[in-house]
Design a protein around this motif. Structure first.
Motif, PDB file in Angstrom:
ATOM      1  N   SER A  53      51.609  32.995  45.198  1.00  0.00           N
ATOM      2  CA  SER A  53      51.528  34.404  44.794  1.00  0.00           C
ATOM      3  C   SER A  53      52.933  34.880  44.479  1.00  0.00           C
ATOM      4  O   SER A  53      53.919  34.249  44.861  1.00  0.00           O
ATOM      5  CB  SER A  53      50.904  35.258  45.907  1.00  0.00           C
ATOM      6  OG  SER A  53      51.715  35.226  47.059  1.00  0.00           O
ATOM      7  N   SER A  71      41.529  31.561  41.091  1.00  0.00           N
ATOM      8  CA  SER A  71      41.777  32.501  42.190  1.00  0.00           C
ATOM      9  C   SER A  71      41.012  32.042  43.421  1.00  0.00           C
ATOM     10  O   SER A  71      40.123  31.190  43.348  1.00  0.00           O
ATOM     11  CB  SER A  71      41.379  33.922  41.789  1.00  0.00           C
ATOM     12  OG  SER A  71      39.991  33.977  41.543  1.00  0.00           O
ATOM     13  N   ARG A  72      41.345  32.618  44.566  1.00  0.00           N
ATOM     14  CA  ARG A  72      40.754  32.209  45.843  1.00  0.00           C
ATOM     15  C   ARG A  72      39.243  32.399  45.899  1.00  0.00           C
ATOM     16  O   ARG A  72      38.571  31.738  46.661  1.00  0.00           O
ATOM     17  CB  ARG A  72      41.415  32.960  47.008  1.00  0.00           C
ATOM     18  CG  ARG A  72      42.809  32.480  47.344  1.00  0.00           C
ATOM     19  CD  ARG A  72      42.797  31.162  48.057  1.00  0.00           C
ATOM     20  NE  ARG A  72      44.138  30.804  48.520  1.00  0.00           N
ATOM     21  CZ  ARG A  72      44.425  29.660  49.083  1.00  0.00           C
ATOM     22  NH1 ARG A  72      43.506  28.733  49.275  1.00  0.00           N
ATOM     23  NH2 ARG A  72      45.663  29.402  49.465  1.00  0.00           N
ATOM     24  N   ASP A  73      38.693  33.289  45.067  1.00  0.00           N
ATOM     25  CA  ASP A  73      37.243  33.480  45.082  1.00  0.00           C
ATOM     26  C   ASP A  73      36.503  32.404  44.289  1.00  0.00           C
ATOM     27  O   ASP A  73      35.283  32.442  44.157  1.00  0.00           O
ATOM     28  CB  ASP A  73      36.857  34.877  44.601  1.00  0.00           C
ATOM     29  CG  ASP A  73      37.128  35.103  43.117  1.00  0.00           C
ATOM     30  OD1 ASP A  73      37.559  34.170  42.394  1.00  0.00           O
ATOM     31  OD2 ASP A  73      36.913  36.246  42.655  1.00  0.00           O
ATOM     32  N   THR A  87      48.752  38.398  36.484  1.00  0.00           N
ATOM     33  CA  THR A  87      48.335  38.236  37.865  1.00  0.00           C
ATOM     34  C   THR A  87      49.013  39.321  38.690  1.00  0.00           C
ATOM     35  O   THR A  87      50.241  39.419  38.692  1.00  0.00           O
ATOM     36  CB  THR A  87      48.736  36.840  38.415  1.00  0.00           C
ATOM     37  OG1 THR A  87      48.172  35.837  37.570  1.00  0.00           O
ATOM     38  CG2 THR A  87      48.243  36.647  39.818  1.00  0.00           C
ATOM     39  N   GLU A  91      48.493  38.387  44.601  1.00  0.00           N
ATOM     40  CA  GLU A  91      47.234  37.661  44.400  1.00  0.00           C
ATOM     41  C   GLU A  91      47.488  36.162  44.381  1.00  0.00           C
ATOM     42  O   GLU A  91      48.239  35.654  43.544  1.00  0.00           O
ATOM     43  CB  GLU A  91      46.556  38.073  43.099  1.00  0.00           C
ATOM     44  CG  GLU A  91      45.220  37.360  42.901  1.00  0.00           C
ATOM     45  CD  GLU A  91      44.480  37.817  41.668  1.00  0.00           C
ATOM     46  OE1 GLU A  91      43.894  36.965  40.987  1.00  0.00           O
ATOM     47  OE2 GLU A  91      44.493  39.031  41.387  1.00  0.00           O
ATOM     48  N   GLU A  92      46.845  35.436  45.306  1.00  0.00           N
ATOM     49  CA  GLU A  92      46.995  33.981  45.333  1.00  0.00           C
ATOM     50  C   GLU A  92      46.231  33.378  44.156  1.00  0.00           C
ATOM     51  O   GLU A  92      45.094  33.761  43.875  1.00  0.00           O
ATOM     52  CB  GLU A  92      46.486  33.407  46.647  1.00  0.00           C
ATOM     53  CG  GLU A  92      47.434  33.660  47.794  1.00  0.00           C
ATOM     54  CD  GLU A  92      47.091  32.802  48.993  1.00  0.00           C
ATOM     55  OE1 GLU A  92      47.999  32.132  49.504  1.00  0.00           O
ATOM     56  OE2 GLU A  92      45.923  32.811  49.407  1.00  0.00           O
ATOM     57  N   HIS A  93      46.874  32.435  43.499  1.00  0.00           N
ATOM     58  CA  HIS A  93      46.301  31.809  42.314  1.00  0.00           C
ATOM     59  C   HIS A  93      46.958  30.460  42.065  1.00  0.00           C
ATOM     60  O   HIS A  93      47.902  30.076  42.750  1.00  0.00           O
ATOM     61  CB  HIS A  93      46.497  32.726  41.097  1.00  0.00           C
ATOM     62  CG  HIS A  93      47.934  32.890  40.710  1.00  0.00           C
ATOM     63  ND1 HIS A  93      48.820  33.687  41.417  1.00  0.00           N
ATOM     64  CD2 HIS A  93      48.660  32.350  39.702  1.00  0.00           C
ATOM     65  CE1 HIS A  93      50.017  33.632  40.860  1.00  0.00           C
ATOM     66  NE2 HIS A  93      49.940  32.824  39.812  1.00  0.00           N
TER      67      HIS A  93
END
Length: 133
Positions: A53, A71-73, A87, A91-93
């Protein structure tokens, strides 16, 4: 005004990237109040970043090939040459070249107060995450 000195291409570290990924700096801060960082990043087919991130977010402009961003989802977005992905901060990506194609993007971000913590790195993504399984 001055023409910037050439900086050699560097290979990104295996701790943060899987596969062959190269970096060419375009713009780095010169003065204490400057925070903009811009670089061209080239990915071999299937090469990818680890999860990470950015403190102040990041823009990525794909200039060649097809990129994948996850993305984490579990969402994966394919981005083509000429498109820009934003981004948001924190936000982790991950980003990668799609299978079978090279990908190049221009990465643009603002350093944080401590440039060494502008990007927070986490674990490598799995093949399943890369493939969207």
């Amino acid at each position: 005004m001055n023409i910037e000195s050439a900086v050699p291409t560097t290979k990104n570290p295996a701790e943060q990237f899987a596969g062959d990924v190269w970096l060419d700096p375009i713009a780095m801060p010169h003065e204490a109040n400057q925070t903009m960082v811009v670089a061209t990043v080239r990915f071999a087919p299937g090469a990818r970043t680890a999860w990470h991130s950015h403190e102040n977010g990041q823009y990525l402009r794909v200039t060649q090939g097809i990129a994948r961003f996850g993305s984490r989802d579990g969402t994966i977005i394919e981005v083509h040459s000429g498109q820009t992905l934003y981004t948001p901060p924190g936000e982790e990506h991950w980003h990668a070249a799609a299978p079978g194609v090279y990908m190049e993007h221009i990465a643009m971000l603002q350093n944080g107060e401590d440039p060494s913590t502008t990007t927070t790195w986490a674990e490598h993504i799995t093949d399943e995450q890369y493939e969207g399984r």
